[in-house]
Design a protein around this motif. Sequence first.
Motif, short mmCIF file in Angstrom:
data_model
loop_
_atom_site.label_atom_id
_atom_site.label_comp_id
_atom_site.label_asym_id
_atom_site.label_seq_id
_atom_site.Cartn_x
_atom_site.Cartn_y
_atom_site.Cartn_z
N TYR A 173 -2.79 15.27 8.42
CA TYR A 173 -2.54 14.49 7.20
C TYR A 173 -1.87 13.15 7.54
O TYR A 173 -2.19 12.12 6.95
N MET A 174 -0.95 13.17 8.50
CA MET A 174 -0.29 11.93 8.91
C MET A 174 -1.29 10.94 9.48
O MET A 174 -1.27 9.75 9.15
N LEU A 175 -2.17 11.43 10.34
CA LEU A 175 -3.19 10.55 10.92
C LEU A 175 -4.06 9.93 9.84
O LEU A 175 -4.31 8.72 9.83
N LYS A 206 0.83 -1.21 0.00
CA LYS A 206 0.00 0.00 0.00
C LYS A 206 0.87 1.26 0.00
O LYS A 206 0.54 2.24 -0.66
N PHE A 207 1.96 1.21 0.76
CA PHE A 207 2.89 2.34 0.79
C PHE A 207 3.44 2.62 -0.60
O PHE A 207 3.53 3.78 -1.03
N GLU A 208 3.84 1.58 -1.30
CA GLU A 208 4.44 1.75 -2.63
C GLU A 208 3.44 2.34 -3.61
O GLU A 208 3.82 3.06 -4.54
N LEU A 225 -4.10 2.95 6.06
CA LEU A 225 -3.39 1.67 5.97
C LEU A 225 -4.09 0.57 6.76
O LEU A 225 -3.71 -0.60 6.66
N GLY A 226 -5.06 0.95 7.57
CA GLY A 226 -5.87 -0.04 8.29
C GLY A 226 -5.07 -0.91 9.22
O GLY A 226 -4.19 -0.44 9.95
N ALA A 227 -5.36 -2.21 9.19
CA ALA A 227 -4.73 -3.16 10.10
C ALA A 227 -3.29 -3.48 9.71
O ALA A 227 -2.62 -4.25 10.41
#
Length: 309
Positions: free
Chosen positions: A272-274, A241-243, A280-282
Amino acid sequence: MSQANRLNLELAFLADKATFQLQDLMHEFAISKRTALRDVAALEEMGLPLYSEVGASGGYRLTPHHHLVPVYFNNQEVSAIFFALDALKNLSATPFSQTYPNITTKLLATLATPQQNVVRTMSEAVHYYSGPSLAHPRFLNDLLDAIVTPRTAMITVETAPLPVLVQPYELLYRNGIWFCEMAMLADQRWRTLRIDQVQSLTVSEVPPLDRATLRARQQAYEASHHNIAFRCELSAVGKEKFEKNHYPNMHVRQTDAGYELYGGYNQDEFTYMLEYLLGLGAEVTVLAPATLRTEYRKRLQAMLARYQA
């Protein structure tokens, strides 16, 4: 290398030359004298204006010309160009006045029938899905002009109605929203601004800074602005997900336990960070700093409370 590809490279090689010899082509492209002679003949047929010079130091001279020499693309290159156009046309707001369907039609008309068939087949077989622009910024073209020219400008935004003097530096497109990185000339600050928040823009007569100076300001901002370090654990799915979606202040490294998401943020970017981490969920566990971890837990508890009726 095919002859078509080599001819294109030879056109680029000769573009800024007034004269050349066969040995130049032979050495640059590792070809024989016979192949170089065939290439010269092919380049002349393609429209490159040249004539041979006799004598001990003879070779070829290029006559002055103002028309572009045609460039030939193979089927893979043609398909890549039209795929890129197909992807870009999904953006409902771009800083270009021409519409992508019109560009596609014009380019398609310049191709031979076999290549047109390749493009049509590719368009039917390959699809690119992307969300459209979520906002429609009024001053996207004006900001691009101010970057290219370059120029300074007076702008007003939703959150600050008083005009401020800026010099735009870069346009960014992320998740359906256009942003502009710019130097705030009155107080030496740097800012990344959503373009749809710009309410007015007027070209200023204040002399612009050169791009090297702007780049130095941007780098200094990046080095000092994201001053709150953070760390999170990521699962393999979280890394994927990060990629697919992340910001320049975020990085991932592999650890014995899996993957670690780390970087820095500014206090102004706390929300924004939150929101990003919640997305990203679990697949994420927030480790540090304590303030981010605490607020993240509160958000999760608030969501869980909705289901505890």
